[in-house]
Design a protein around this motif. Structure first.
Motif, PDB file in Angstrom:
ATOM      1  N   ASN A 132      -2.181 -13.542  -8.857  1.00  0.00           N
ATOM      2  CA  ASN A 132      -3.740 -12.173  -8.944  1.00  0.00           C
ATOM      3  C   ASN A 132      -3.553 -11.514  -7.465  1.00  0.00           C
ATOM      4  N   GLN A 134      -2.856  -8.828  -4.670  1.00  0.00           N
ATOM      5  CA  GLN A 134      -2.218  -7.546  -4.575  1.00  0.00           C
ATOM      6  C   GLN A 134      -2.260  -7.039  -3.441  1.00  0.00           C
ATOM      7  N   THR A 135      -1.986  -7.594  -2.066  1.00  0.00           N
ATOM      8  CA  THR A 135      -1.182  -7.982  -1.306  1.00  0.00           C
ATOM      9  C   THR A 135      -0.448  -9.483  -1.014  1.00  0.00           C
ATOM     10  N   GLU A 138      -2.801 -11.816   1.042  1.00  0.00           N
ATOM     11  CA  GLU A 138      -4.181 -12.457   0.015  1.00  0.00           C
ATOM     12  C   GLU A 138      -2.861 -13.741  -0.654  1.00  0.00           C
ATOM     13  N   PRO A 219       2.083  -6.619  -5.525  1.00  0.00           N
ATOM     14  CA  PRO A 219       1.561  -7.320  -6.944  1.00  0.00           C
ATOM     15  C   PRO A 219       2.544  -7.867  -7.314  1.00  0.00           C
TER      16      PRO A 219
END
Length: 314
Positions: A132, A134-135, A138, A219
Motif C-alpha cells: 500500500n 505510495q512512495t 513510505e 507504488p
C-alpha cells in the motif's frame, strides 16, 4: 519426434507439507516437501528425461546438445521453469528482481517474473499480493518499522484463479494453497519478511531487505489479467497471459481434441484427470501429475480423455 516426459525434482521447504503426495501420488522425500520442480533446466534442480532416445539426460544438457528440439533458440539457457507448490504454511513475503538487476547482482542469473494457477486452496484462503505504500520512502519506513499489517495487501483466492506476478511485485502464498507456477528459470528470491520463523537449527532465516527495496515497484503495479476463453470441439481453451516472458493456457478436454504445434515447443502439465496423447500413430498415456515437453515442429496430435492441462511456451 515424440513427447519428452520428465521426472520431477522435489525440494524440502520449511513451509512445505504432504499435499504433493496426496494430490498427485508423488514419492516425496519428507513431510515438509514444498516444491515440485516439474519442468526444469535450472542447475539447482534439472529434470531428467524419462522416455525415448534421450532417456536419462537432463533437460539442460538436452537444451545444449539438441537445440533443434526447441527451434534452435537464441537463449543460452532454457528460459522457463514449471513448479507445483504446496504452501502448507505461509511462505515468506518476498520479491524478485528483473533481468537487468539479477544479471548484475546475481552472477548472471535471469530475473524472475512468474504466474500462479490456483489448483486448490482451503476455504477463505488469501495471499499477499502487492503493498500500500505510495512512495519508496513510505515503503522503506513501514518495512523497517515492521508495519506489515498496514503495508501488505491481501487478496482472497479460490481454486481456478490465476495471478500474473511480474518482477518487482511483493507477494506470498499463504497456508493451505496448492499452486502450479510458471516462471522464468531463476532461483533468486529476496525475502522481505518471514514472520520471525526459525529454521531447523533455531536460526532466523536470512532476509534481503536492502535488495528488496532496490527492486520493489512503488507504488504497486496492479497486474490484473483477464482470461479469455474459447470453446473448440471437445475442449475449452483459456488464455491466461501472453507476455514477454511466457504465454500460459489451460486446456479443459472432454473427449477428443485435435491440435497442431509447429512454431514453438510446449510445456504441458496434467493437473486433473487423464487420457492419452496420439501422435503419428503412437499413443502416450497422460496421467495426473505428469509433465512433458512437446518439441518444436511437433505437428498434429490428439488428446483423448477427460483432463485439465496447463500449457505454456516462451
Amino acid at each position: 519426434m515424440q513427447p519428452l516426459f520428465l521426472k520431477p525434482v522435489f525440494k524440502e521447504r520449511i513451509w512445505g507439507g504432504t499435499a504433493l503426495q496426496k494430490e498427485f501420488g508423488y514419492s516425496i522425500p519428507t513431510e515438509h516437501t514444498g516444491e515440485c520442480w516439474a519442468i526444469s533446466a535450472h542447475p539447482n534442480g534439472p529434470s531428467v528425461i524419462e522416455n525415448g532416445p534421450y532417456a536419462g539426460q537432463t533437460l539442460d544438457k538436452l537444451w545444449k546438445d539438441h537445440p533443434e528440439l526447441f527451434g534452435n533458440p537464441k537463449e543460452a539457457v532454457f528460459p522457463l521453469l514449471t513448479k507445483i507448490l504446496d504452501a502448507n504454511m505461509d511462505l515468506s513475503v518476498q520479491v524478485h528482481p528483473d533481468d537487468a538487476y539479477a544479471k548484475t547482482h546475481e552472477n548472471g542469473e535471469l530475473g524472475k517474473t512468474e504466474c500462479w494457477y490456483i489448483i486448490d486452496c482451503k476455504e477463505g484462503a488469501d495471499m499477499i499480493f502487492g503493498h500500500n505504500a505510495q512512495t519508496k520512502e513510505e515503503f522503506i519506513q513501514q518495512a523497517k518499522e515492521g508495519k506489515w499489517g498496514t503495508l501488505l495487501r491481501r487478496v482472497k483466492i479460490k481454486p481456478g484463479d490465476f495471478f500474473y506476478v511480474p518482477s518487482g511485485t511483493i507477494h506470498a502464498l499463504c497456508e493451505g494453497t496448492l499452486v502450479l507456477e510458471t516462471q522464468q528459470s531463476s532461483d533468486t528470491t529476496y525475502r522481505v519478511y518471514d514472520y520471525d520463523r526459525k529454521d531447523a537449527d533455531g536460526n532466523l532465516r536470512e532476509l534481503h531487505l536492502e535488495k528488496a527495496i532496490d527492486v520493489t515497484a512503488v507504488p504497486h503495479q496492479g497486474s490484473i489479467t483477464v482470461p479469455k476463453t474459447a470453446a473448440k470441439d471437445n475442449a475449452t481453451i483459456t488464455t491466461f497471459v501472453e507476455s514477454t516472458f511466457f504465454s500460459v493456457y489451460k486446456w479443459d478436454i472432454n473427449g477428443t481434441f485435435s491440435f497442431a504445434s509447429d512454431d514453438t515447443y510446449l510445456l504441458v502439465s496434467i493437473i486433473k484427470g487423464g487420457g492419452s496423447l496420439v501422435h503419428q500413430g503412437k499413443s502416450y498415456k497422460l496421467e495426473k501429475g505428469r509433465h512433458m515437453i512437446l518439441p518444436f515442429g511437433f505437428g498434429e496430435f490428439e488428446v483423448n480423455g477427460e483432463c485439465e492441462l496447463i500449457v505454456s511456451h516462451p
